[in-house]
Design a protein around this motif. Structure first.
Motif, short mmCIF file in Angstrom:
data_model
loop_
_atom_site.label_atom_id
_atom_site.label_comp_id
_atom_site.label_asym_id
_atom_site.label_seq_id
_atom_site.Cartn_x
_atom_site.Cartn_y
_atom_site.Cartn_z
N UNK A 1 2.74 9.85 11.76
CA UNK A 1 2.96 9.24 13.07
C UNK A 1 3.63 7.87 12.94
N UNK A 2 4.83 7.71 13.52
CA UNK A 2 5.51 6.40 13.44
C UNK A 2 4.65 5.28 14.03
N UNK A 3 3.94 5.58 15.11
CA UNK A 3 3.10 4.56 15.75
C UNK A 3 1.98 4.13 14.80
N UNK A 4 1.38 5.10 14.15
CA UNK A 4 0.27 4.80 13.23
C UNK A 4 0.78 3.91 12.09
N UNK B 1 0.85 -1.18 0.00
CA UNK B 1 0.00 0.00 0.00
C UNK B 1 0.90 1.24 0.00
N UNK B 2 0.52 2.23 -0.82
CA UNK B 2 1.32 3.46 -0.89
C UNK B 2 0.61 4.59 -0.16
N UNK B 3 1.39 5.42 0.49
CA UNK B 3 0.82 6.59 1.18
C UNK B 3 1.74 7.79 0.99
N UNK B 4 1.17 8.98 1.05
CA UNK B 4 1.97 10.19 1.06
C UNK B 4 2.42 10.45 2.50
N UNK B 5 3.56 11.15 2.65
CA UNK B 5 4.02 11.45 4.01
C UNK B 5 3.22 12.66 4.49
N UNK B 6 2.03 12.38 4.98
CA UNK B 6 1.11 13.45 5.38
C UNK B 6 0.17 12.88 6.44
N UNK B 7 -0.59 13.77 7.04
CA UNK B 7 -1.63 13.45 8.03
C UNK B 7 -1.21 12.37 9.04
N UNK B 8 -2.07 11.39 9.34
CA UNK B 8 -1.69 10.46 10.41
C UNK B 8 -0.54 9.53 10.01
N UNK B 9 -0.24 9.47 8.72
CA UNK B 9 0.93 8.68 8.31
C UNK B 9 2.24 9.38 8.70
#
Ligand SMILES: Nc1ncnc2c1ncn2[C@@H]1O[C@H](COP(=O)(O)OP(=O)(O)O)[C@@H](O)[C@H]1O
Ligand SMILES: O=C(CO)[C@@H](O)[C@H](O)COP(=O)(O)O
Length: 496
Positions: free
Chosen positions: A418-421, A408-416
């Protein structure tokens, strides 16, 4: 001379604008406003409204900011792209004036209307043709206005999605897209056009719906008036628009079958691409037109959406003192506790009805609280783990639909951020997470580049997209997060 592109992302909590250099593929300037989340008004329980003028005001402010930062010269700005919060209803009169606040995506007032239409039209029509129940989406919201505000309804010249409204403010032209009509459940995939049956059932006149333009195409030009307000040149074309979830997928170059994108803003989503018209018979996960869909070469976006994601995190932030605590500080505090938050679970469904819960208003719940044991650190962890658990619940529905969920790909933004998230997401869902240096506004700028013909296609548009890191599940953590999810499911069982 530089060739510059603007991308706008009209989110629920802020408006972001990015200025991209089309030739280097790199960001020249960006801005997100307001700095504190925009209000979502709830005049009644489970309603959610925003003023479209507020979005426009922040479009003005963010544009002025990026223009000032980048010092744009005459002729440099080539095109504009727009990404927007989905499923909203904006109504304007003949003078293009807004006639009521926008009823936004997480407003739940139209659930009963959608359920009734589903029954009357029958699942044998709705599922293969609309790929969804009419649910709580734009068409049902419009029917609500027709039933409850007939005076206002009679004044409607056109209805629009939030991004169509911003395009109208920029260009003076009222248009929409196939992706837009599908996210409003106006689209019949079998006839590749408006659903006459749904419009007939709702008694909605076709003339209220705007003409369709392709997602990547010239869709109007910035008027003299808008240009003066924004501080940009007149005549710049708008060449891309898409809902924020198909746009998030596009931003991450997720365009082909088997590819997946995720985001965790106000809402949290997982978006997969399929070349087949797959649907969830219970409409807990929804299927819409993806940005690269063509009738002869179909691409469907399969979307899992949790309404109560970043909005829960921001709600907790307000409780903890708002401006006096930052998200990174909250993440650090949460990480001071062990996986599982010592038995504290959070059900995050407090932002209207949840689609994965078949449009039930489950509400948000904290379960297993021990006053002698737990403090704010546990609450902060339980919030993040609870949001990921709800995404896992939806992930399993997507798996049952035959989607392949590996990377799964995500942008480095919002809750992503957070390292824990990220850790919880990877280990609970047992997926590889790739994090990219991008966001929705940057993606919208790249989309504008394609629509303007500056890029020949995705390969060129994404040449500047940088992968920052990749996260893999770790056996011991997978086991620990299985237990977290088990506890969360038990907690959910107690409230539904
Ligand atoms: N550093 C961070 N750590 C964790 N969550 C964050 C952080 N920064 C922002 N967020 C979350 O991201 C949400 C905003 O995301 P965004 O994508 O801007 O939302 P939207 O597109 O809905 O406007 C906030 O509600 C907040 O909960
Ligand atoms: O309803 C959905 C997707 O189906 C939401 O994802 C909205 O599109 C709002 O997005 P954000 O404001 O959370 O980005």
């Amino acid at each position: 001379m530089r060739r510059l592109l603007i991308g706008y992302d009209i989110g629920s909590s802020s408006v972001k604008a990015t200025l991209l250099d089309a030739d280097t593929g790199k960001v020249v300037a960006s801005e997100g406003l307001p700095k504190v989340e925009m209000p979502i008004n709830a005049p009644q329980k489970d309603w959610a409204e925003q003023d479209p003028e507020m979005w426009w005001e922040y479009i003005i402010d963010t544009t002025k900011s990026i223009v000032a930062k980048a010092g744009i010269k005459k002729g440099e700005l080539k095109a504009i792209g727009i990404s927007y919060q989905m499923h909203g209803l904006v109504c304007v009169d003949e003078n293009h004036e807004v006639i009521r606040p926008a009823i936004i995506w997480c407003d739940s007032r139209a659930v009963g209307i959608g359920n009734k239409a589903f029954e009357e039209l029958g699942e044998e029509y709705c599922l293969p043709s609309l790929l969804n129940s009419p649910g709580n989406f734009t068409a049902s919201k419009l029917k609500w206005v027709k039933e409850n505000e007939p005076g206002l309804y009679s004044k409607i010249h056109k209805i629009m999605l939030p991004g169509d409204y911003i395009a109208m403010k920029l260009s003076g032209e009222i248009k929409t897209s196939e992706t837009g009509l599908s996210e409003g459940i106006f689209w019949d995939f079998k006839v590749n056009g408006l659903s006459e049956k749904l419009l007939g059932n709702y008694g909605i006149d076709k003339s209220l719906i705007a003409d369709v333009v392709p997602s990547f195409s010239e869709q109007g030009k910035v008027t003299k008036k808008a240009a003066e307000i924004l501080g940009i040149e007149e005549g710049v074309p708008i060449t891309y628009r898409a809902g924020d979830q198909p746009n998030n997928a596009f931003s991450l170059n997720v365009l082909e079958e088997g590819e997946l994108a995720t985001t965790a803003g106000t809402s949290g989503t997982v978006y997969g691409v399929s070349t087949k018209p797959v649907y969830d018979p219970k409409s807990r996960v929804n299927t819409f037109v993806h940005v690269n869909h063509r009738q002869e070469n179909p691409h469907y976006g399969v979307l899992l959406c949790i309404n109560g994601t970043g909005i829960l995190n921001s709600w907790i932030k307000k409780l903890l003192g708002g401006e006096s605590v930052s998200y990174p500080e909250m993440n650090d505090l949460a990480q001071e506790t062990q996986i599982g938050a010592e038995g504290l679970s959070f059900i995050p469904f407090g932002n209207g009805v949840e689609r994965i819960m078949q449009n039930q208003a489950v509400g948000a719940h904290m379960m297993g609280l021990n006053l002698l044991q737990h403090d704010r650190r546990h609450v902060l962890r339980a919030v993040q783990e609870g949001i990921v658990s709800s995404l896992k619940y939806g992930f399993d529905i997507m798996k049952d639909m035959g989607l392949n969920l590996n990377t799964v790909k995500a942008g480095k933004a919002n809750m992503f951020l957070s390292p824990l998230f990220r850790e919880a997401f990877v280990n609970m869902n047992e997926v590889v997470l790739e994090l990219y240096d991008t966001d929705g506004a940057q993606g919208a700028a790249r989309g504008a580049g394609i629509g303007a013909g500056i890029y020949s296609g995705a390969e060129q548009a994404f040449a500047g997209l940088e992968k920052l890191s990749s996260f893999e599940p770790e056996t011991s953590k997978v086991e620990a997060y299985k237990e977290v999810y088990g506890n969360w499911q038990q907690a959910l069982g107690r409230v539904i």
